[in-house]
Design a protein around this motif. Structure first.
Motif, PDB file in Angstrom:
ATOM      1  N   GLU A  89       5.957  -3.407   0.825  1.00  0.00           N
ATOM      2  CA  GLU A  89       5.555  -3.591  -0.577  1.00  0.00           C
ATOM      3  C   GLU A  89       4.050  -3.846  -0.697  1.00  0.00           C
ATOM      4  O   GLU A  89       3.455  -3.627  -1.759  1.00  0.00           O
ATOM      5  N   ILE A  90       3.428  -4.325   0.376  1.00  0.00           N
ATOM      6  CA  ILE A  90       1.981  -4.578   0.340  1.00  0.00           C
ATOM      7  C   ILE A  90       1.237  -3.295  -0.010  1.00  0.00           C
ATOM      8  O   ILE A  90       0.276  -3.303  -0.777  1.00  0.00           O
ATOM      9  N   PHE A 127      -1.523  -7.472  -4.104  1.00  0.00           N
ATOM     10  CA  PHE A 127      -1.716  -8.091  -2.792  1.00  0.00           C
ATOM     11  C   PHE A 127      -3.176  -8.526  -2.629  1.00  0.00           C
ATOM     12  O   PHE A 127      -3.463  -9.640  -2.187  1.00  0.00           O
ATOM     13  N   TYR A 169       5.578 -10.824  -0.042  1.00  0.00           N
ATOM     14  CA  TYR A 169       5.148  -9.828   0.947  1.00  0.00           C
ATOM     15  C   TYR A 169       5.432 -10.160   2.404  1.00  0.00           C
ATOM     16  O   TYR A 169       5.015  -9.431   3.286  1.00  0.00           O
TER      17      TYR A 169
END
Lengths: 154, 154
Positions: A99-100, A107, A151
């Motif tokens: 997902e980063i 992020f 994350y």
């Protein structure tokens, strides 16, 4: 085999193991190297964060100079982990979630919040006043958690 | 077993594995934590040193901004490894030799030379002149080697 071939065969037999182990030790992919890099940064940050947490919780006697040194270290080191979050480094030996890459702006913002709060803690820590330090230490901890929650794998 | 004992037994059975793995993950001895810390620092330093070396050798195109960024990072990070060389951390998973403890003054001096040369490289790198950078990069490399030669296992 001629003499050259024989010499080469002996040389390869003699050095082969050294070459292979050397390649294994050194030739990391850019993603693997980036993972090692950011894990190194977090290891160092945790090492300085731990004693501050123990002092804030009263588990360790408050020492203003030690606290300030650790706060300075975390502020300086907070600028480094971002370098290790490169494209393609979210699989393998890592707790970082893919997902980063998908939420890169969020992020980045969370990482910057950590840097800002850590710098503010270093500043407050110079004063040596535990009552002023505590809430700012809390903000640094929250900035860690905010990022880990989204994350970092459990 | 009474009810309390039964409840405790169930709770222990259910959480035991988590507790054990947690302890294994977290409870490092101070020496082990120090080894992880300094290895993290050196991993990061090497990560920034590598591209500079490649540029100096002409294996990678010289990029003044990238070089300066890496030189800044090495200068900042050069201050950290020393924190990880604590008493009793020269056995186990480490390449550091126990001679570090025996020759503490010399080790400290060599570490400071590295810091001074790395800071000078960051300064020179701001100018973006590869001809001026090369000899100072060499001095940083020599400061690494001087310490590794005496205090790092092959």
């Amino acid at each position: 085999m001629n003499l050259l071939q024989k010499t080469l065969a002996i040389a390869i037999a003699a050095t082969g193991f050294a070459v292979v182990t050397n390649v294994m030790a050194d030739e990391k992919s850019p993603a693997e190297a980036a993972i090692d890099y950011r894990q190194g940064a977090f290891t160092m940050i945790k090492h300085h964060f731990g004693p501050m947490g123990a002092m804030v919780k009263g588990e360790m006697e408050f020492n203003a100079a030690e606290f300030a040194k650790n706060a300075d270290a975390v502020a300086a080191l907070s600028k480094f982990p971002a370098n290790g979050f490169i494209a393609g480094s979210y699989e393998g030996e890592t707790e970082a979630k893919p997902e980063i890459e998908l939420n890169a702006d969020d992020f980045k913002k969370k990482m910057e919040t950590f840097q800002v709060e850590a710098a503010a803690l270093a500043e407050v820590a110079k004063g040596g006043d535990i009552a002023a330090i505590k809430p700012q230490f809390g903000k640094v901890g929250e900035s860690c958690k905010a990022c880990h929650k989204e994350y970092k794998k459990d």
